[in-house]
Scaffold this motif. Structure first.
Motif, PDB file in Angstrom:
ATOM      1  N   LYS A 213       0.937  -1.185   0.027  1.00 43.63           N
ATOM      2  CA  LYS A 213      -0.042   0.135  -0.127  1.00 43.63           C
ATOM      3  C   LYS A 213       0.859   1.252   0.057  1.00 43.63           C
ATOM      4  CE  LYS A 213      -3.701   2.406   2.603  1.00 43.63           C
ATOM      5  NZ  LYS A 213      -4.637   2.369   3.888  1.00 43.63           N
ATOM      6  N   MET A 214       0.562   2.239  -0.969  1.00 46.35           N
ATOM      7  CA  MET A 214       1.204   3.506  -0.865  1.00 46.35           C
ATOM      8  C   MET A 214       0.232   4.557  -0.921  1.00 46.35           C
ATOM      9  SD  MET A 214       4.231   2.358  -2.207  1.00 46.35           S
ATOM     10  CE  MET A 214       4.933   3.847  -2.663  1.00 46.35           C
ATOM     11  N   ILE A 215       0.699   5.686  -0.053  1.00 47.80           N
ATOM     12  CA  ILE A 215       0.082   6.958   0.216  1.00 47.80           C
ATOM     13  C   ILE A 215       0.640   8.242  -0.448  1.00 47.80           C
ATOM     14  CG2 ILE A 215      -0.951   6.031   2.414  1.00 47.80           C
ATOM     15  CD1 ILE A 215       1.165   7.416   3.895  1.00 47.80           C
ATOM     16  N   GLU A 216       0.088   9.304  -0.672  1.00 50.23           N
ATOM     17  CA  GLU A 216       0.529  10.382  -1.018  1.00 50.23           C
ATOM     18  C   GLU A 216       1.208  11.144  -0.047  1.00 50.23           C
ATOM     19  OE1 GLU A 216      -1.479  12.940  -4.208  1.00 50.23           O
ATOM     20  OE2 GLU A 216      -3.271  11.900  -3.536  1.00 50.23           O
ATOM     21  N   SER A 217       2.222  11.921  -0.644  1.00 45.62           N
ATOM     22  CA  SER A 217       3.167  12.843   0.234  1.00 45.62           C
ATOM     23  C   SER A 217       3.687  13.978  -0.559  1.00 45.62           C
ATOM     24  CB  SER A 217       4.116  11.945   1.051  1.00 45.62           C
ATOM     25  OG  SER A 217       5.231  11.759   0.046  1.00 45.62           O
ATOM     26  N   TRP A 226       4.940   5.426   6.432  1.00 42.06           N
ATOM     27  CA  TRP A 226       6.108   6.102   6.477  1.00 42.06           C
ATOM     28  C   TRP A 226       5.484   7.808   6.159  1.00 42.06           C
ATOM     29  CZ3 TRP A 226      10.516   4.128   2.918  1.00 42.06           C
ATOM     30  CH2 TRP A 226      10.791   2.793   3.456  1.00 42.06           C
ATOM     31  N   LYS A 227       6.494   8.535   6.547  1.00 38.99           N
ATOM     32  CA  LYS A 227       6.254  10.111   6.421  1.00 38.99           C
ATOM     33  C   LYS A 227       7.427  10.801   5.949  1.00 38.99           C
ATOM     34  CE  LYS A 227       7.401  10.057  11.381  1.00 38.99           C
ATOM     35  NZ  LYS A 227       6.976  10.307  12.638  1.00 38.99           N
ATOM     36  N   VAL A 228       7.066  12.168   5.576  1.00 40.21           N
ATOM     37  CA  VAL A 228       8.129  13.104   5.314  1.00 40.21           C
ATOM     38  C   VAL A 228       8.352  14.119   6.127  1.00 40.21           C
ATOM     39  CG1 VAL A 228       8.554  14.587   3.222  1.00 40.21           C
ATOM     40  CG2 VAL A 228       7.567  12.512   2.791  1.00 40.21           C
TER      41      VAL A 228
END
Length: 423
Positions: A213-217, A226-228
């Motif tokens: 699964k991938m999320i927008e950032s 994960w985060k930026v």
């Protein structure tokens, strides 16, 4: 002459070699050249050869060289821009800033001559001549090298002496090649895990390619969880060293003052190219830049983007104001930050954000804004274990090379003078 040197004879370098003998001609009919400038070789190590179309070659690209030719920079001999051509490179041309030396091999061994003329005593002698020159930069003439006097043993003994010294240099070169492979391996793993996001999932399969699964950032799609974060939020310390201006003098004391010229190949070189400062000066810099093991160094002015991860307790050196020092907090690890700083995205960002008419540099405030992807702890921990193992091997090779170089430099004058004989 000493008894144990009765078979040795004193000759001039020019009598046993041809100097500047091979020049690029129109009749060579090259379509391109492989070009080496004086700044791209130091103490026998070449860092870059440029392949240039013949219609675009620099005006200084004139001197042809072959395997076994010795090249020696005419400007500032103390900087040790010299070497011997060990491998065949087609259409190899060097700058007219080099003096080229082709040894007459029926009289002398090329490697024996090479090791002879790179001795510190000869380097310092040539530097003294260079400083008396009237040219724009301290420089020597071909005649200065031509007239260097060399003690020449029988040819067979020359070859044996050269073999001893070459074996040490070959081991150093082997370690350097191994380090290049290890560093490329670390960067390949970093790209696969943290750019392509194909770190191993719970089943050991590549995460993204297996449908993770991938999320927008802010940096595009990243793995779920994960985060930026901005670099500033990942550090507990971010500062620079100190400029000598009005603060202290260079050239006094036994402490090392590290500038960007002493950062190379992701290492710090504390040698005779490094400026010295006294105890009072080191105390002043330490108040501003208290270096510790696991701190990161990043060059921010001039040659931007050189990186070093400090792997030992810092004792008798500190940095100039052209170098940033960073200390990671517990959100990331020093090893992960190190690979981020080396990554192409960071290197391009630093270059694009740099400015300045005389000497380009990047501001601390711009570096602080740089965004870094922060992985989940389990992946961060696993990757750090891998990176740490690779970095440790690289450092072990680097320190072994320093020991080997010390042995070579101790043996060199004693072998060349005949103090130690090789049977």
């Amino acid at each position: 002459m000493k008894k144990n040197q009765k078979e040795w004879q004193e000759v001039r370098l020019g009598d046993i070699s041809d100097i500047n003998s091979n020049i690029l001609q129109k009749s060579d009919n090259y379509t391109y050249i492989n070009y080496l400038d004086t700044g791209n070789i130091t103490k026998g190590i070449i860092d870059n050869i440029q392949k240039i179309p013949i219609h675009n070659i620099p005006s200084r690209a004139k001197r042809k060289v072959d395997i076994g030719d010795i090249i020696y920079s005419t400007v500032r001999p103390i900087q040790k821009h010299y070497g011997i051509i060990k491998n065949y490179v087609d259409n190899m041309i060097v700058s007219t800033g080099f003096i080229t030396i082709k040894v007459k091999e029926d009289i002398a061994d090329k490697y024996f001559i090479y090791y002879n003329i790179i001795q510190d005593d000869i380097t310092n002698y040539l530097q003294m001549i260079a400083e008396q020159s009237v040219s724009t930069y301290p420089s020597i003439k071909p005649s200065d090298l031509y007239n260097i006097k060399i003690k020449l043993p029988p040819l067979e003994e020359q070859k044996k002496i050269a073999s001893i010294l070459s074996s040490l240099d070959e081991k150093i070169e082997l370690n350097n090649r191994m380090n290049k492979i290890l560093e490329e391996m670390a960067q390949t793993i970093f790209k696969e895990w943290f750019v392509n996001f194909n770190f191993p999932n719970e089943e050991g399969k590549p995460y993204k390619d297996s449908g993770g699964k991938m999320i927008e950032s802010e940096l595009g799609y990243i793995p779920d969880g994960w985060k930026v974060m901005a670099l500033d939020n990942l550090l507990i310390k971010f500062t620079t060293g100190l400029n000598p201006r009005k603060n202290f003098k260079l050239g006094e004391g036994n402490n090392y003052y590290v500038t960007i010229k002493n950062m190379n190949n992701n290492q710090i070189y504390l040698d005779n190219r490094c400026d010295k400062i006294n105890d009072e000066a080191i105390k002043k810099i330490n108040k501003r830049s208290d270096l510790r093991k696991n701190d990161l160094l990043f060059s921010g002015i001039g040659t931007i983007g050189r990186v070093h991860l400090i792997n030992k307790d810092v004792k008798n050196w500190n940095i100039s104001e052209s170098i940033f020092t960073m200390r990671a907090n517990d959100i990331i690890t020093p090893e992960y930050l190190y690979l981020n700083l080396l990554d192409n995205r960071m290197q391009e960002y630093a270059l694009n954000m740099s400015s300045g008419s005389v000497q380009r540099g990047i501001r601390m405030m711009d570096l602080k804004k740089y965004n870094i992807i922060v992985p989940e702890k389990v992946i961060l921990k696993l990757s750090t274990k891998i990176f740490n193992s690779i970095i440790e091997k690289v450092n072990n090779n680097f320190y072994e090379n320093q020991k080997l170089a010390s042995i070579r430099d101790t043996l060199l004058p004693r072998l060349m003078s005949g103090e130690i004989r090789v049977k």
